[in-house]
Motif scaffolding. Sequence first.
Motif, PDB file in Angstrom:
ATOM      1  N   ALA A  31       0.852  -1.194   0.000  1.00  0.00           N
ATOM      2  CA  ALA A  31       0.000   0.000   0.000  1.00  0.00           C
ATOM      3  C   ALA A  31       0.882   1.237   0.000  1.00  0.00           C
ATOM      4  N   THR A  32       0.511   2.200  -0.794  1.00  0.00           N
ATOM      5  CA  THR A  32       1.228   3.468  -0.824  1.00  0.00           C
ATOM      6  C   THR A  32       0.230   4.607  -0.660  1.00  0.00           C
ATOM      7  N   LEU A  33       0.751   5.739  -0.261  1.00  0.00           N
ATOM      8  CA  LEU A  33      -0.082   6.916  -0.059  1.00  0.00           C
ATOM      9  C   LEU A  33       0.629   8.111  -0.660  1.00  0.00           C
ATOM     10  N   GLY A  83      -0.008  11.110   7.461  1.00  0.00           N
ATOM     11  CA  GLY A  83      -0.112   9.990   6.526  1.00  0.00           C
ATOM     12  C   GLY A  83       0.498   8.724   7.093  1.00  0.00           C
ATOM     13  N   ALA A  84       1.608   8.849   7.805  1.00  0.00           N
ATOM     14  CA  ALA A  84       2.250   7.683   8.422  1.00  0.00           C
ATOM     15  C   ALA A  84       1.352   7.063   9.482  1.00  0.00           C
ATOM     16  N   ARG A  85       0.687   7.908  10.285  1.00  0.00           N
ATOM     17  CA  ARG A  85      -0.243   7.377  11.293  1.00  0.00           C
ATOM     18  C   ARG A  85      -1.417   6.671  10.634  1.00  0.00           C
ATOM     19  N   TYR A  86      -1.909   7.222   9.528  1.00  0.00           N
ATOM     20  CA  TYR A  86      -3.014   6.604   8.794  1.00  0.00           C
ATOM     21  C   TYR A  86      -2.600   5.230   8.265  1.00  0.00           C
ATOM     22  N   LEU A  87      -1.432   5.140   7.617  1.00  0.00           N
ATOM     23  CA  LEU A  87      -0.990   3.859   7.077  1.00  0.00           C
ATOM     24  C   LEU A  87      -0.728   2.845   8.188  1.00  0.00           C
ATOM     25  N   THR A  88      -0.254   3.301   9.345  1.00  0.00           N
ATOM     26  CA  THR A  88      -0.053   2.399  10.482  1.00  0.00           C
ATOM     27  C   THR A  88      -1.387   1.844  10.961  1.00  0.00           C
ATOM     28  N   ALA A  89      -2.406   2.694  11.006  1.00  0.00           N
ATOM     29  CA  ALA A  89      -3.742   2.240  11.420  1.00  0.00           C
ATOM     30  C   ALA A  89      -4.316   1.243  10.412  1.00  0.00           C
ATOM     31  N   VAL A  90      -4.162   1.515   9.129  1.00  0.00           N
ATOM     32  CA  VAL A  90      -4.636   0.586   8.094  1.00  0.00           C
ATOM     33  C   VAL A  90      -3.915  -0.746   8.220  1.00  0.00           C
ATOM     34  N   ASP A  91      -2.598  -0.716   8.417  1.00  0.00           N
ATOM     35  CA  ASP A  91      -1.808  -1.934   8.590  1.00  0.00           C
ATOM     36  C   ASP A  91      -2.331  -2.758   9.760  1.00  0.00           C
ATOM     37  N   HIS A  92      -2.580  -2.095  10.887  1.00  0.00           N
ATOM     38  CA  HIS A  92      -3.087  -2.799  12.077  1.00  0.00           C
ATOM     39  C   HIS A  92      -4.454  -3.420  11.803  1.00  0.00           C
ATOM     40  N   LEU A  93      -5.350  -2.681  11.178  1.00  0.00           N
ATOM     41  CA  LEU A  93      -6.695  -3.202  10.902  1.00  0.00           C
ATOM     42  C   LEU A  93      -6.675  -4.368   9.923  1.00  0.00           C
ATOM     43  N   LEU A  94      -5.780  -4.322   8.936  1.00  0.00           N
ATOM     44  CA  LEU A  94      -5.700  -5.420   7.979  1.00  0.00           C
ATOM     45  C   LEU A  94      -5.117  -6.687   8.605  1.00  0.00           C
ATOM     46  N   GLN A  95      -4.180  -6.517   9.542  1.00  0.00           N
ATOM     47  CA  GLN A  95      -3.571  -7.687  10.164  1.00  0.00           C
ATOM     48  C   GLN A  95      -4.421  -8.268  11.287  1.00  0.00           C
ATOM     49  N   ARG A  96      -5.211  -7.428  11.948  1.00  0.00           N
ATOM     50  CA  ARG A  96      -6.027  -7.883  13.082  1.00  0.00           C
ATOM     51  C   ARG A  96      -7.421  -7.276  13.000  1.00  0.00           C
TER      52      ARG A  96
END
Length: 51
Positions: free
Chosen positions: A20-22, A34-47
Motif C-alpha cells: 500500500a502506498t499513499l 499519513g504515516a499514522r493513517y498507514l499504520t492504522a490501516v496496517d493494524h486493521l488489515l492484520q487484526r
Amino acid sequence: MVDRPCAVDGLLGVRPTVTATLSADHRATDGAIGARYLTAVDHLLQRPEDR
C-alpha cells in the motif's frame, strides 16, 4: 495480494503480501499524519477482530 518470501519464526517462508502506498501534497498536510493513517490501516488489515 502476492505470495512473497519472508522470515517466519527465523525460517524462510512464503506469505501473502499487500503493498500500500499513499500520495499526499506536503503543502496541505504533514507526512506524519499519513504515516499514522498507514499504520492504522496496517493494524486493521492484520487484526480485523481488534476493531
